[in-house]
Scaffold this motif. Structure first.
Motif, PDB file in Angstrom:
ATOM      1  N   VAL A  13       0.837  -1.203   0.000  1.00  0.00           N
ATOM      2  CA  VAL A  13       0.000   0.000   0.000  1.00  0.00           C
ATOM      3  C   VAL A  13       0.873   1.255   0.000  1.00  0.00           C
ATOM      4  CG1 VAL A  13      -1.631   1.358   1.366  1.00  0.00           C
ATOM      5  CG2 VAL A  13      -1.992  -1.099   1.067  1.00  0.00           C
ATOM      6  N   GLY A  14       1.979   1.217   0.743  1.00  0.00           N
ATOM      7  CA  GLY A  14       2.896   2.356   0.744  1.00  0.00           C
ATOM      8  C   GLY A  14       3.438   2.638  -0.643  1.00  0.00           C
ATOM      9  N   HIS A  15       3.811   1.581  -1.369  1.00  0.00           N
ATOM     10  CA  HIS A  15       4.308   1.755  -2.742  1.00  0.00           C
ATOM     11  C   HIS A  15       3.214   2.292  -3.666  1.00  0.00           C
ATOM     12  CE1 HIS A  15       8.384   0.277  -2.464  1.00  0.00           C
ATOM     13  NE2 HIS A  15       7.989  -0.796  -1.799  1.00  0.00           N
ATOM     14  N   ILE A  16       1.978   1.881  -3.418  1.00  0.00           N
ATOM     15  CA  ILE A  16       0.869   2.362  -4.253  1.00  0.00           C
ATOM     16  C   ILE A  16       0.747   3.879  -4.148  1.00  0.00           C
ATOM     17  CG2 ILE A  16      -1.652   2.403  -4.449  1.00  0.00           C
ATOM     18  CD1 ILE A  16      -1.631  -0.587  -3.781  1.00  0.00           C
ATOM     19  N   TYR A  17       0.838   4.414  -2.930  1.00  0.00           N
ATOM     20  CA  TYR A  17       0.721   5.858  -2.771  1.00  0.00           C
ATOM     21  C   TYR A  17       2.000   6.579  -3.196  1.00  0.00           C
ATOM     22  CZ  TYR A  17      -3.763   5.160  -0.575  1.00  0.00           C
ATOM     23  OH  TYR A  17      -5.074   4.821  -0.358  1.00  0.00           O
ATOM     24  N   ASP A  18       3.138   5.905  -3.083  1.00  0.00           N
ATOM     25  CA  ASP A  18       4.367   6.489  -3.634  1.00  0.00           C
ATOM     26  C   ASP A  18       4.234   6.676  -5.138  1.00  0.00           C
ATOM     27  OD1 ASP A  18       5.625   6.577  -1.185  1.00  0.00           O
ATOM     28  OD2 ASP A  18       6.689   4.669  -1.442  1.00  0.00           O
ATOM     29  N   ALA A  19       3.540   5.733  -5.798  1.00  0.00           N
ATOM     30  CA  ALA A  19       3.369   5.798  -7.256  1.00  0.00           C
ATOM     31  C   ALA A  19       2.516   6.983  -7.676  1.00  0.00           C
ATOM     32  CB  ALA A  19       2.754   4.495  -7.769  1.00  0.00           C
ATOM     33  N   ALA A  20       1.635   7.455  -6.781  1.00  0.00           N
ATOM     34  CA  ALA A  20       0.833   8.634  -7.106  1.00  0.00           C
ATOM     35  C   ALA A  20       1.722   9.858  -7.278  1.00  0.00           C
ATOM     36  CB  ALA A  20      -0.196   8.887  -6.009  1.00  0.00           C
ATOM     37  N   LEU A  21       2.814   9.910  -6.506  1.00  0.00           N
ATOM     38  CA  LEU A  21       3.734  11.038  -6.569  1.00  0.00           C
ATOM     39  C   LEU A  21       4.861  10.812  -7.565  1.00  0.00           C
ATOM     40  CD1 LEU A  21       4.033  11.718  -2.730  1.00  0.00           C
ATOM     41  CD2 LEU A  21       2.443  12.748  -4.358  1.00  0.00           C
ATOM     42  N   ASP A  22       5.250   9.550  -7.722  1.00  0.00           N
ATOM     43  CA  ASP A  22       6.340   9.212  -8.640  1.00  0.00           C
ATOM     44  C   ASP A  22       5.966   7.947  -9.413  1.00  0.00           C
ATOM     45  OD1 ASP A  22       8.635   8.673 -10.009  1.00  0.00           O
ATOM     46  OD2 ASP A  22       9.938   8.537  -8.250  1.00  0.00           O
ATOM     47  N   PRO A  23       5.570   8.079 -10.685  1.00  0.00           N
ATOM     48  CA  PRO A  23       5.124   6.918 -11.474  1.00  0.00           C
ATOM     49  C   PRO A  23       6.168   5.812 -11.604  1.00  0.00           C
ATOM     50  CG  PRO A  23       4.523   8.977 -12.567  1.00  0.00           C
ATOM     51  CD  PRO A  23       5.424   9.337 -11.429  1.00  0.00           C
ATOM     52  N   GLN A  24       7.419   6.100 -11.303  1.00  0.00           N
ATOM     53  CA  GLN A  24       8.448   5.069 -11.396  1.00  0.00           C
ATOM     54  C   GLN A  24       8.237   3.947 -10.388  1.00  0.00           C
ATOM     55  OE1 GLN A  24      12.372   6.781 -11.260  1.00  0.00           O
ATOM     56  NE2 GLN A  24      12.045   8.043 -13.077  1.00  0.00           N
ATOM     57  N   HIS A  25       7.355   4.174  -9.416  1.00  0.00           N
ATOM     58  CA  HIS A  25       7.058   3.138  -8.420  1.00  0.00           C
ATOM     59  C   HIS A  25       6.049   2.110  -8.934  1.00  0.00           C
ATOM     60  CE1 HIS A  25       9.139   4.561  -4.746  1.00  0.00           C
ATOM     61  NE2 HIS A  25       9.027   5.742  -5.318  1.00  0.00           N
ATOM     62  N   TRP A  26       5.367   2.390 -10.053  1.00  0.00           N
ATOM     63  CA  TRP A  26       4.324   1.467 -10.514  1.00  0.00           C
ATOM     64  C   TRP A  26       4.838   0.064 -10.831  1.00  0.00           C
ATOM     65  CZ3 TRP A  26      -0.333   1.802  -9.192  1.00  0.00           C
ATOM     66  CH2 TRP A  26      -1.006   3.018  -9.107  1.00  0.00           C
ATOM     67  N   PRO A  27       6.005  -0.108 -11.457  1.00  0.00           N
ATOM     68  CA  PRO A  27       6.484  -1.487 -11.682  1.00  0.00           C
ATOM     69  C   PRO A  27       6.635  -2.280 -10.384  1.00  0.00           C
ATOM     70  CG  PRO A  27       7.683   0.044 -13.074  1.00  0.00           C
ATOM     71  CD  PRO A  27       6.859   0.888 -12.148  1.00  0.00           C
ATOM     72  N   VAL A  28       7.085  -1.613  -9.324  1.00  0.00           N
ATOM     73  CA  VAL A  28       7.200  -2.289  -8.024  1.00  0.00           C
ATOM     74  C   VAL A  28       5.814  -2.657  -7.512  1.00  0.00           C
ATOM     75  CG1 VAL A  28       7.960  -2.054  -5.620  1.00  0.00           C
ATOM     76  CG2 VAL A  28       9.342  -1.087  -7.473  1.00  0.00           C
ATOM     77  N   VAL A  29       4.845  -1.738  -7.696  1.00  0.00           N
ATOM     78  CA  VAL A  29       3.465  -2.013  -7.272  1.00  0.00           C
ATOM     79  C   VAL A  29       2.926  -3.242  -7.993  1.00  0.00           C
ATOM     80  CG1 VAL A  29       1.095  -1.146  -7.329  1.00  0.00           C
ATOM     81  CG2 VAL A  29       2.965   0.372  -6.640  1.00  0.00           C
ATOM     82  N   LEU A  30       3.133  -3.306  -9.302  1.00  0.00           N
ATOM     83  CA  LEU A  30       2.609  -4.428 -10.078  1.00  0.00           C
ATOM     84  C   LEU A  30       3.301  -5.733  -9.716  1.00  0.00           C
ATOM     85  CD1 LEU A  30       2.151  -2.767 -13.586  1.00  0.00           C
ATOM     86  CD2 LEU A  30       0.388  -3.354 -11.931  1.00  0.00           C
ATOM     87  N   GLU A  31       4.601  -5.669  -9.475  1.00  0.00           N
ATOM     88  CA  GLU A  31       5.326  -6.881  -9.089  1.00  0.00           C
ATOM     89  C   GLU A  31       4.822  -7.403  -7.746  1.00  0.00           C
ATOM     90  OE1 GLU A  31       9.871  -8.427  -8.132  1.00  0.00           O
ATOM     91  OE2 GLU A  31       9.499  -6.320  -8.624  1.00  0.00           O
ATOM     92  N   GLN A  32       4.730  -6.519  -6.750  1.00  0.00           N
ATOM     93  CA  GLN A  32       4.278  -6.949  -5.429  1.00  0.00           C
ATOM     94  C   GLN A  32       2.810  -7.380  -5.461  1.00  0.00           C
ATOM     95  OE1 GLN A  32       5.166  -4.283  -2.212  1.00  0.00           O
ATOM     96  NE2 GLN A  32       7.359  -4.278  -2.611  1.00  0.00           N
ATOM     97  N   SER A  33       2.005  -6.725  -6.300  1.00  0.00           N
ATOM     98  CA  SER A  33       0.595  -7.108  -6.420  1.00  0.00           C
ATOM     99  C   SER A  33       0.468  -8.500  -7.014  1.00  0.00           C
ATOM    100  CB  SER A  33      -0.154  -6.097  -7.300  1.00  0.00           C
ATOM    101  OG  SER A  33      -0.152  -4.815  -6.723  1.00  0.00           O
ATOM    102  N   CYS A  34       1.320  -8.787  -7.996  1.00  0.00           N
ATOM    103  CA  CYS A  34       1.274 -10.104  -8.629  1.00  0.00           C
ATOM    104  C   CYS A  34       1.623 -11.195  -7.616  1.00  0.00           C
ATOM    105  CB  CYS A  34       2.247 -10.134  -9.805  1.00  0.00           C
ATOM    106  SG  CYS A  34       1.996 -11.517 -10.916  1.00  0.00           S
ATOM    107  N   LEU A  35       2.614 -10.943  -6.790  1.00  0.00           N
ATOM    108  CA  LEU A  35       2.993 -11.905  -5.759  1.00  0.00           C
ATOM    109  C   LEU A  35       1.899 -12.030  -4.701  1.00  0.00           C
ATOM    110  CD1 LEU A  35       6.746 -10.888  -5.314  1.00  0.00           C
ATOM    111  CD2 LEU A  35       5.848 -12.888  -6.518  1.00  0.00           C
ATOM    112  N   TYR A  36       1.314 -10.890  -4.328  1.00  0.00           N
ATOM    113  CA  TYR A  36       0.262 -10.872  -3.304  1.00  0.00           C
ATOM    114  C   TYR A  36      -0.969 -11.647  -3.767  1.00  0.00           C
ATOM    115  CZ  TYR A  36      -3.176  -8.856  -0.047  1.00  0.00           C
ATOM    116  OH  TYR A  36      -4.159  -8.681   0.893  1.00  0.00           O
ATOM    117  N   LEU A  37      -1.257 -11.558  -5.072  1.00  0.00           N
ATOM    118  CA  LEU A  37      -2.440 -12.216  -5.630  1.00  0.00           C
ATOM    119  C   LEU A  37      -2.114 -13.591  -6.220  1.00  0.00           C
ATOM    120  CD1 LEU A  37      -3.960  -9.085  -7.417  1.00  0.00           C
ATOM    121  CD2 LEU A  37      -4.733 -10.107  -5.270  1.00  0.00           C
TER     122      LEU A  37
END
Length: 381
Positions: A13-37
């Protein structure tokens, strides 16, 4: 949810909100989301209803070439897209739950030539936003080894949904403000006048291109430490007085601002216009702002070529009449214009009478004022 799972979720969730400010965080969000799901791959995508195209923005866990192949050759077989178009934010589409559609999908080239080659057997899409012209979604695909989408996957996806949605919307607002700010900066940089945004005690916050050039020359405006100053001591004292009044919200300054004449070191004449920023809606909001006033500094001269061209076009002046107006502005009265052009005073007066009739001017001074009003505020590049 165990403590370890909670920690992973909080980190995601922290990375998700970091991505709102810096789009470079989205790949990390997608990677962690894939593992989480426990998915095959995850995507953030937008679909344009008008052009009927899918613009894949981000993905993780799948080769870009496979995404390109899907968009170029197989998207037309995806009957889940029309279904997704009808959903609102927070609603989901699970491929395997639509039994008839799922069986039909397995008979298409989309499955036999594309999905089966990567082991894809199911997927879950969550609509994040539903603007008028399309939608934004988050999706997770499942591999044959992982099985079909189950309640755990659905539950976890819905836990992520509100955070993903807020991040997308925050990022969109920030991008809009960036665009608006960039457009405003471009417009200000196009002005001939030096523009200065000042705060408390005349602290210089921002200047446009002409303003920085003016500061560099030290002609009419300069910088004393952090403070904006005018090179004419009398004008600078007047500026500080006006800025103090603007800072305190003194109504005497007026929402239309104040004009201060400036005589520069090279004897050139300038005018500084001070516009207070503490009036109107800003005061009614009872909020404090760093910027208290805008200062425009411009040389007291007429950009004659463009101004005269505009005057000629507006009032239908003849070439001879244009020459007379130019003479009045550049040379002086009728005798001086006649001598300069080598014509009689009667000829100049005849043209001047026609000019007065066309423009509605009563005196030669009115013509000078008209030309000044036609002067463009834009810098000549």
């Amino acid at each position: 949810m165990t403590v370890a799972e909670l920690d992973k979720f909080s980190d995601l969730v922290g990375h998700i909100y970091d991505a709102a400010l810096d789009p470079q965080h989205w790949p990390v969000v997608l990677e962690q989301s894939c593992l989480y799901l426990n998915g095959l791959y995850t995507t953030l995508a937008s679909h344009d209803i008008i052009s009927s195209t899918l613009n894949m923005e981000l993905s993780w866990g799948i080769e870009p070439g496979k995404i390109r192949e899907y968009i170029d050759h197989y998207i037309r077989y995806n009957e889940y897209i029309p279904m997704a178009q009808a959903l609102g934010a927070g609603e989901t589409v699970c491929m395997s739950e639509e039994a008839v559609l799922y069986e039909r999908w397995k008979q298409t080239p989309l499955y036999s030539e594309w999905a089966r080659s990567i082991g894809l057997v199911d997927g879950l899409q969550v609509t994040l936003d539903r603007p008028i012209t399309g939608f934004a979604l988050f999706g997770v695909a499942r591999h044959a080894d992982q099985g079909l989408v189950d309640e755990t996957v659905r539950h976890r996806a819905m836990l992520l949904y509100p955070h993903l949605r807020r991040s997308i919307l925050i990022g969109r607002v920030l991008d809009l403000h960036k665009v608006e700010a960039a457009a405003l900066a471009d417009a200000l940089d196009g002005l001939e006048a030096g523009f200065f945004l000042v705060g408390a005690r005349a602290r210089l916050i921002h200047a446009n291109r002409a303003g920085f050039a003016m500061l560099g020359r030290g002609s009419a405006a300069t910088r004393l430490g952090e403070r904006l100053a005018l090179t004419d001591p009398r004008a600078d004292a007047a500026l500080r007085t006006v800025l103090r009044a603007a800072e305190s919200g003194d109504l005497a300054v007026g929402s239309q601002g104040t004009a201060i004449p400036v005589v520069a070191g090279d004897a050139a004449h300038y005018v500084a216009h001070v516009l207070p920023l503490g009036t109107g809606a800003r005061r009614r909001a009872r909020a404090r702002y760093d910027a208290t006033a805008a200062v425009f500094v411009r040389q007291a001269a007429i950009a004659q070529t463009a101004a005269l061209a505009a005057l000629v076009q507006l009032y239908g002046l003849t070439p001879a009449e244009e020459r007379v107006v130019r003479g009045i502005v550049e040379v002086g009265g009728v005798p001086q214009v006649a001598e300069s052009f080598g014509v009689s005073e009667a000829t100049v007066k005849s043209h001047l009478k026609s000019i007065f009739e066309k423009t509605g001017a009563k005196r030669q001074a009115d013509l000078v004022r008209l030309v000044g009003e036609m002067a463009s505020p834009l810098a000549v590049i």
